[in-house]
Design an enzyme around this catalytic site. Sequence first.
Site, PDB file in Angstrom:
ATOM      1  N   ASP A 188    -114.890 -62.364 -28.907  1.00 39.63           N
ATOM      2  CA  ASP A 188    -114.834 -61.337 -27.801  1.00 39.63           C
ATOM      3  C   ASP A 188    -115.605 -61.764 -26.686  1.00 39.63           C
ATOM      4  OD1 ASP A 188    -113.662 -59.848 -29.846  1.00 39.63           O
ATOM      5  OD2 ASP A 188    -115.301 -59.234 -30.684  1.00 39.63           O
ATOM      6  N   TYR A 241    -120.057 -67.142 -39.475  1.00 38.54           N
ATOM      7  CA  TYR A 241    -120.734 -66.120 -38.438  1.00 38.54           C
ATOM      8  C   TYR A 241    -122.138 -65.497 -38.633  1.00 38.54           C
ATOM      9  CZ  TYR A 241    -116.191 -65.240 -35.672  1.00 38.54           C
ATOM     10  OH  TYR A 241    -115.032 -65.420 -35.098  1.00 38.54           O
TER      11      TYR A 241
END
Length: 243
Positions: free
Chosen positions: A54, A112
């Site tokens: 994103d 992540y």
Amino acid sequence: MQHFFYKLILSYDGTFYCGYQKQPQKKTVQQTFEKALKKMTHQNIPTFAASRTDKGVHSQGQTLHFQTTFSLKPKHFQKTLNYLLPPDIRVRQMHFATPNFHARYSAKSKIYQYVFSKKPLNAFNHHFQIFADKFDFVKITKALKFIEGTHNFFAFTSETQPKNFSKTIFQASLKETVHKYILVFHGNGFLKYMIRFLVGSLIEIGKNKFSLEQFQAMLLGNKTKKATLLAPAKALVLKKIFY
């Protein structure tokens, strides 16, 4: 005409990019990388990435692949690309790939991390962390254990179209250093905004605004309640892709 297949690992500071994936009239990591690739090869070469991060999200381990008729040893290819790319995008590794390798579809799992600073942010970390202001990390650690395993993550994504919301999380844990708390998520895949909604809920738990029981119920795939707090993108980093 012979085609050559390349695989590379890309790191980038996502602060000033509108995400990874190309978008019309917007500055993205993919658009910037392909512009450098074209300048080098004089070819329009489509690239394929493992993850569409994103806007504002960073990477230390994004994986790309592409094919071209342009032949050059990977180490020289890497050096020239890094010369042409802006300093906030770096090719960390580059190798020849097999024709059947696909950065996205060959991926087995991804890691992540989400980073909290123990102290108020300063000029050197404010693009990469958020301040852990009076969070109960004991409760957050308990909540992280609920995430591990296979769950329906419908409550933790912006996606609403009929699809499989089931994902398997191999590890959801907290690491503590002298200056930081780091949330680690290792899974076979992630839905759109999934990690940021999970972290948002963990923040609410850490501030005693949300109970562990409510959080656990949402992981059962209950479609009557959705996570509402989307954690800031800037503290999220794609660490590694496994193949």
